[in-house]
Design an enzyme around this catalytic site. Structure first.
Site, short mmCIF file in Angstrom:
data_model
loop_
_atom_site.label_atom_id
_atom_site.label_comp_id
_atom_site.label_asym_id
_atom_site.label_seq_id
_atom_site.Cartn_x
_atom_site.Cartn_y
_atom_site.Cartn_z
N ASP A 80 19.35 -10.12 -33.47
CA ASP A 80 18.43 -11.22 -33.25
C ASP A 80 18.63 -12.37 -34.24
OD1 ASP A 80 17.28 -10.02 -31.08
OD2 ASP A 80 15.55 -9.23 -32.15
N ARG A 114 23.62 -14.07 -24.40
CA ARG A 114 23.55 -14.96 -25.56
C ARG A 114 24.92 -15.40 -26.04
NH1 ARG A 114 18.41 -12.21 -28.83
NH2 ARG A 114 16.81 -13.27 -27.57
N SER A 143 19.01 -0.14 -28.71
CA SER A 143 18.23 0.76 -29.57
C SER A 143 16.83 0.98 -29.02
CB SER A 143 18.15 0.19 -30.99
OG SER A 143 17.39 -1.01 -31.00
N ARG A 153 18.64 -6.56 -15.94
CA ARG A 153 18.90 -5.90 -17.22
C ARG A 153 18.92 -4.38 -17.02
NH1 ARG A 153 15.26 -8.93 -21.74
NH2 ARG A 153 16.62 -7.71 -23.13
N ARG A 174 5.54 -1.48 -31.16
CA ARG A 174 5.67 -0.05 -31.47
C ARG A 174 4.33 0.59 -31.81
NH1 ARG A 174 10.40 -2.35 -31.99
NH2 ARG A 174 12.34 -1.14 -31.87
N SER A 199 8.06 -6.82 -33.03
CA SER A 199 8.74 -5.51 -33.00
C SER A 199 7.84 -4.41 -33.53
CB SER A 199 10.03 -5.58 -33.81
OG SER A 199 10.94 -6.49 -33.26
N GLY A 249 11.39 -7.61 -22.30
CA GLY A 249 12.29 -6.46 -22.26
C GLY A 249 11.77 -5.28 -23.04
N SER A 262 21.86 -1.78 -33.53
CA SER A 262 20.53 -2.12 -34.06
C SER A 262 19.86 -0.91 -34.69
CB SER A 262 19.64 -2.70 -32.95
OG SER A 262 20.26 -3.78 -32.31
#
Length: 443
Positions: free
Chosen positions: A301, A332, A153, A106, A27, A23, A77, A180
């Site tokens: 997550d 999920r 998010s 998605r 970024r 993550s 994703g 999130s």
């Protein structure tokens, strides 16, 4: 490959280095690419999701003005969302983004609509509202835009990271309480390290984030360990009461999944910090909550690891804030329901809109009753790395379980099976016949 898992023969004792956060890596890779004079990121996560983004950014960097690129991001994703925004800023370059079969299912319309409000030129190459996308880069104007906050998010993070490049900066009006939220805060903190400040203001039915037209400045970034990946080791500690030390995690982490240390206090695991280097000891505790009730909207997550831990410990649970799980690598909620049934746990999942709420919520619950099982579970993973890693520790209570398509863990944690083996678990090809002493009857 399908893998059969057996627990350690002795009390588990292990020291594990947690992989870098994908993550954070994803970024800073985007922000770094938008920063004049920045040096390459050298300690990004080594996993499929980050590798895809690195390769895409390299291809873009090597392109010439007027080029038309085709980029396939597979099942990543985060890369799809972040690159959609990033590519929209690339003047004189046209990029077509596509991905796996699941990726094309998605939704991405909220992000595309928001980018179009900023002046982006994006068209759908297939089904409206879904990838693949054709993006013609241009100088974005920015300004005042609106986006729903209840879907992903990552849409908001994608917009935030490119906001400083927009002629008028950006004001993001978020409709509904953002899911999130810690991931949005993570993005803002990382932008701050690169010299760009942003302002988050909660309002009655959402939030407003403001970012000015500024220029990122080079920064020296160290990517910390991934708290999401650590959740499976917390799960293992909860089920074994062993001796576990995890290296690479930051005590003052920007990751929202740092909350797992608090969650697992109620599941019999205390966290003790060794020192400034980020090492933590997981210490077994007899204090377990009789029922876990928690809003997981800030930490989606962690849901699989938490639900499976509760199921194996026999702790009834009610987990809310799960709506975003429907559009992950798989649905999920449906996947968890199916696989937990294989260990005799039948959960209920209910979607409803509470009084005064603007959006529906999904709650998954279990009352503690268990049905008998008559065969060793073989867990399907649904092309979802977190399904594989969350169900692997079930071997502690049910030796010989099978994890199908085990290679899915390369999406975020390629060394997971090796780390598990190093901790004393026995991992074999599920195609090999069970030895007599390893049968379910003897287990």
């Amino acid at each position: 490959m399908d893998l059969r898992i057996f627990p350690p023969e002795d009390l588990l004792t292990a020291r594990v280095t947690i992989p870098q956060s994908k993550s954070i890596s994803n970024r800073v890779l985007i922000i770094n690419s938008l920063t004049p004079g920045a040096t390459p990121i050298t300690n990004a996560a080594k996993c499929d999701d980050t590798d895809v983004l690195v390769n895409a950014l390299q291809a873009i960097s090597n392109a010439s003005s007027g080029d038309k690129l085709g980029i396939d991001i597979g099942a990543a994703g985060t890369a799809m969302r972040f690159l959609t925004a990033y590519c929209a800023t690339l003047s004189d370059l046209e990029v077509t983004l596509t991905g796996s079969e699941r990726m094309l299912e998605r939704p991405i319309a909220p992000l595309v609509d928001a980018l179009r409000q900023c002046g982006a030129e994006i068209t759908y190459e297939g089904k409206q509202g879904f990838p693949p996308l054709r993006i013609k880069g241009t100088k974005l104007t920015g300004g005042d835009i609106t986006i729903p906050g209840t879907i992903s998010s990552q849409f908001i993070s994608a917009l935030l990271m490119i906001a400083p490049t927009m002629a008028n900066g950006l004001i993001i009006n978020i409709e509904g309480q953002p899911v999130s939220k810690p991931y949005i805060e993570m993005t803002m903190k990382l932008m701050s390290l690169y010299g760009v400040e942003s302002q988050f203001t909660p309002v009655a039915e959402g939030a407003v984030i403001e970012v000015g037209n500024e220029q990122y400045k080079p920064a020296d970034i160290t990517v910390e360990g991934d708290w999401s990946a650590a959740s499976y080791w917390y799960e293992i500690e909860a089920l074994t009461s062993g001796w576990l030390t995890l290296d690479g995690l930051s005590r003052e982490s920007v990751q929202g999944d740092r909350a797992l240390a608090d969650i697992f206090e109620g599941l019999g695991v205390n966290t003790e910090w060794e020192g400034e280097e980020g090492g933590i000891d997981l210490v077994a505790s007899p204090d377990c909550t009789p029922r876990l009730t928690r809003d997981m909207s800030d930490t989606p997550d962690l849901v699989q690891a938490v639900a499976v831990t509760c199921a194996m410990l026999g702790i009834p649970f009610s987990l809310s804030g799960l709506n975003s799980l429907r559009i992950k690598e798989t649905d999920r909620i449906e996947a968890l329901s199916r696989e937990l049934a294989k260990v005799g746990v039948v959960v209920e999942a209910e979607t409803f809109t509470a009084p005064m709420a603007t959006e529906p919520d999904t709650v998954m619950s279990w009352n503690g009753q268990r049905r008998p099982i008559f065969e060793l579970p073989q867990f399907d993973t649904y092309n979802d790395h977190r399904m594989a890693m969350a169900f692997a520790p079930c071997a502690i209570y049910i030796p010989g379980i099978v994890i199908k398509d085990s290679e899915v863990v390369t999406k975020s944690y390629p060394d997971f099976w090796q780390d598990l083996a190093n901790a004393g678990f026995k991992i074999v090809d599920a195609a090999e016949p069970l030895e007599p002493q390893e049968s379910q009857e003897d287990a």
